[in-house]
Design an enzyme around this catalytic site. Structure first.
Site, PDB file in Angstrom:
ATOM      1  N   GLY A   1      35.020  46.667  45.466  1.00  0.00           N
ATOM      2  CA  GLY A   1      36.395  46.226  45.226  1.00  0.00           C
ATOM      3  C   GLY A   1      36.687  46.124  43.738  1.00  0.00           C
ATOM      4  O   GLY A   1      37.791  46.447  43.284  1.00  0.00           O
ATOM      5  N   SER A  43      42.673  35.830  41.385  1.00  0.00           N
ATOM      6  CA  SER A  43      41.818  37.014  41.489  1.00  0.00           C
ATOM      7  C   SER A  43      41.556  37.601  40.120  1.00  0.00           C
ATOM      8  O   SER A  43      42.478  38.069  39.439  1.00  0.00           O
ATOM      9  CB  SER A  43      42.481  38.074  42.380  1.00  0.00           C
ATOM     10  OG  SER A  43      41.846  39.328  42.184  1.00  0.00           O
ATOM     11  N   GLN A  47      39.943  40.275  39.660  1.00  0.00           N
ATOM     12  CA  GLN A  47      40.109  41.735  39.742  1.00  0.00           C
ATOM     13  C   GLN A  47      41.557  42.096  39.452  1.00  0.00           C
ATOM     14  O   GLN A  47      41.837  43.048  38.715  1.00  0.00           O
ATOM     15  CB  GLN A  47      39.687  42.232  41.126  1.00  0.00           C
ATOM     16  CG  GLN A  47      38.192  42.077  41.354  1.00  0.00           C
ATOM     17  CD  GLN A  47      37.759  42.491  42.748  1.00  0.00           C
ATOM     18  OE1 GLN A  47      38.581  42.818  43.593  1.00  0.00           O
ATOM     19  NE2 GLN A  47      36.458  42.481  42.977  1.00  0.00           N
ATOM     20  N   ASP A 100      32.100  34.066  45.090  1.00  0.00           N
ATOM     21  CA  ASP A 100      31.130  34.977  45.709  1.00  0.00           C
ATOM     22  C   ASP A 100      29.949  34.246  46.340  1.00  0.00           C
ATOM     23  O   ASP A 100      29.115  34.863  46.999  1.00  0.00           O
ATOM     24  CB  ASP A 100      30.610  35.974  44.667  1.00  0.00           C
ATOM     25  CG  ASP A 100      31.683  36.996  44.310  1.00  0.00           C
ATOM     26  OD1 ASP A 100      32.628  37.177  45.098  1.00  0.00           O
ATOM     27  OD2 ASP A 100      31.572  37.614  43.235  1.00  0.00           O
ATOM     28  N   LYS A 144      36.849  39.747  51.432  1.00  0.00           N
ATOM     29  CA  LYS A 144      35.697  40.229  50.648  1.00  0.00           C
ATOM     30  C   LYS A 144      35.052  41.412  51.377  1.00  0.00           C
ATOM     31  O   LYS A 144      35.683  42.041  52.203  1.00  0.00           O
ATOM     32  CB  LYS A 144      34.722  39.072  50.408  1.00  0.00           C
ATOM     33  CG  LYS A 144      35.327  37.948  49.576  1.00  0.00           C
ATOM     34  CD  LYS A 144      35.714  38.433  48.195  1.00  0.00           C
ATOM     35  CE  LYS A 144      36.392  37.354  47.374  1.00  0.00           C
ATOM     36  NZ  LYS A 144      36.890  37.869  46.095  1.00  0.00           N
ATOM     37  N   ARG A 201      34.344  36.911  55.331  1.00  0.00           N
ATOM     38  CA  ARG A 201      33.160  36.059  55.168  1.00  0.00           C
ATOM     39  C   ARG A 201      33.286  34.736  55.915  1.00  0.00           C
ATOM     40  O   ARG A 201      32.267  34.071  56.127  1.00  0.00           O
ATOM     41  CB  ARG A 201      32.857  35.832  53.680  1.00  0.00           C
ATOM     42  CG  ARG A 201      32.262  37.065  53.050  1.00  0.00           C
ATOM     43  CD  ARG A 201      31.835  36.875  51.609  1.00  0.00           C
ATOM     44  NE  ARG A 201      31.152  38.077  51.139  1.00  0.00           N
ATOM     45  CZ  ARG A 201      31.023  38.426  49.882  1.00  0.00           C
ATOM     46  NH1 ARG A 201      31.507  37.650  48.916  1.00  0.00           N
ATOM     47  NH2 ARG A 201      30.379  39.531  49.548  1.00  0.00           N
ATOM     48  N   ARG A 257      26.066  39.915  50.435  1.00  0.00           N
ATOM     49  CA  ARG A 257      25.844  38.492  50.164  1.00  0.00           C
ATOM     50  C   ARG A 257      25.595  37.697  51.455  1.00  0.00           C
ATOM     51  O   ARG A 257      24.905  36.687  51.440  1.00  0.00           O
ATOM     52  CB  ARG A 257      27.018  37.911  49.375  1.00  0.00           C
ATOM     53  CG  ARG A 257      27.167  38.574  47.997  1.00  0.00           C
ATOM     54  CD  ARG A 257      27.985  37.765  47.040  1.00  0.00           C
ATOM     55  NE  ARG A 257      28.472  38.593  45.943  1.00  0.00           N
ATOM     56  CZ  ARG A 257      27.744  38.971  44.892  1.00  0.00           C
ATOM     57  NH1 ARG A 257      26.486  38.587  44.781  1.00  0.00           N
ATOM     58  NH2 ARG A 257      28.276  39.718  43.947  1.00  0.00           N
TER      59      ARG A 257
END
Ligand code: S3P
Length: 436
Positions: free
Chosen positions: A96, A168, A170, A316, A343, A347, A388
């Site tokens: 991502g 975010s 990102q 994360d 994610k 998750r 993860r």
């Protein structure tokens, strides 16, 4: 891929280790090094599959990257306007970060681009990045909001003032990268502070970035200058071993050269709240990213309500927080964490299903979970190809009543090559089974 892990119970976690380089910083070193003028020498680079996708992409756009050994590279940057059209689609694999940051960078180039990804990445939302890039003047099409993403180049971008609707890094980074090419200032208000590696690296390449509370702004100078960078060990990878050291009943684990950027250390604060016996020793050297040593001893963890303000600073590490909570005394509440659903897997639902299959009582909430601490039974976990998730259960499984099998583990190589051998070296009884 049908590769899997088998973990048998063990009690002792001990030794001194280093973990591979930071994934977020390694991606940025390649991208920013590619558009800097001159050489950027990077040590401690993470040769995981995610960053290798970024490396292949910058090479496909005409940038010479010398790989001296697995973790030492030189990016021969060609300046802000030196990238060339790739001959086909750029494959971002599972990453991502690669896809979203490239969206910002490629929106500003003088050529068209297509970004694709694997099955997991192809389910993840991309409009959150495309929408503000269009406000800057970019032309971008997603496929029902997801990859593949098509970018038409040759657009003149303008700076915007934008309130990020989600916390975010990102998204913030994609807009800062586009802002390097924009007329006028790019001013971004974050709903909560997120990892600031892009800002720090831009400053080290000679491009000032201002921060005023939760507002980050950039006024493009038109030039980045290549420099030497040392990538610290990835705290997100070290965190699995911090948890392993807490859950053990014997031993002491020392993890050297770990990144301690305060926008990443939420997991250490969460584990401390849960009662972890954890010492953090910051190193005194003065580099762009703070580093230091972690020393962990066995402890008895207690359930807590995780403060929602720590969520973006540990985003994360939540698969690990779910495992810590499942093995703690009492109840843990995770809330304000709906982003976990976007994610590499959802998750929240994947962790809830995994915990239940090892006998833990858990209520799934839209933005988290309520987890009642207990003991893992023997059993089988489906990681849904999420690196993860796989590593978090691998560490927790050491304290199970019997063997635990974790399925679909090949993607551990996206972020943590060598996980199994490093885990064995400090005492976990873990075996990797190749897929057939
Ligand atoms: C990252 C930002 C985070 C994080 C991801 C890496 C980055 O994603 O989960 O693993 O390098 O900027 P979001 O920005 O989507 O929260």
């Amino acid at each position: 891929m049908s590769s899997s892990f088998t973990i048998r119970p063990s009690r002792r976690v001990t030794g001194t280790m280093r973990v591979p380089g930071d994934k977020s910083i390694s991606h940025r070193a390649l991208m920013l090094g590619a558009i800097a003028s001159g050489k950027t020498r990077v040590s401690g680079f993470l040769p995981g599959e995610d960053c290798m996708a970024t490396l292949s992409a910058v090479r496909a756009m005409g940038i010479d990257v010398e790989q001296h050994d697995a973790t030492t590279i030189t990016v021969n940057g060609k300046g802000l306007h030196g990238l060339r059209a790739a001959s086909g689609a750029l494959d971002m694999g599972n990453s991502g970060t690669a896809m979203r940051l490239f969206m910002g960078l490629l929106a500003a180039q003088g050529f068209d681009s297509e970004l694709t990804g694997d099955e997991s990445l192809s389910r993840r939302p991309m409009e959150r990045v495309a929408v503000p890039l269009r406000l800057m003047g970019a032309e971008i099409n997603t496929t029902d909001g997801k990859p593949p993403v098509y970018i038409s180049g040759r657009r003149k971008l303008r700076g915007i003032r934008y309130d990020l609707p989600v916390a975010s890094a990102q998204l913030k980074s994609a807009l800062l990268l586009a802002g390097l090419y924009a007329d006028g200032d790019t001013v971004l208000a974050e709903p909560a502070v997120t990892r600031d590696h892009t800002e720090r690296m831009l400053v080290s390449l000679g491009q000032p970035v201002r921060r005023d509370g939760q507002v980050v702004s950039l006024s493009a100078t038109g030039q980045l200058n290549g420099t030497d960078m040392s990538v610290p060990g990835d705290l997100s990878s070290a965190a699995f071993f911090v948890l392993a050291g807490c859950l053990a009943t014997e031993g002491e684990l020392v993890i050297d050269n770990v990144g301690l950027n305060p926008t990443r250390t939420g997991i250490l604060r969460i584990l401390e709240l849960m009662g972890a016996d954890l010492r953090v020793e910051p190193a005194t050297d003065n580099c762009a990213e703070p580093v230091g040593r972690l020393i962990v001893r066995p402890s008895v963890l207690q359930g807590v309500a995780i403060p929602p303000e720590l969520v973006p600073l540990a985003i994360d590490e939540f698969p690990m927080v779910f495992v810590a909570a499942a093995l703690a005394h009492g109840e843990t509440l995770v809330s304000g964490a709906a982003e976990l659903r976007h994610k590499e897997s959802d998750r929240i639902s994947v962790m809830v299903a995994g915990l239940r299959s090892l006998g833990i009582e858990v209520d799934e909430l839209p933005d988290g979970a309520r987890i009642r601490g207990g003991r893992f039974s023997s059993g089988t976990i489906d990681s849904h190809g999420d690196h993860r998730v796989a590593m978090s259960f691998a560490v927790g499984a050491a304290r199970a009543a019997g063997p635990v099998q974790i399925l679909d583990t090949a993607n551990v190589a996206t972020s943590f090559p060598g996980f199994v051998s490093q885990a064995s070296a400090v005492g976990l009884a873990i075996e990797a089974n190749a897929g057939g």
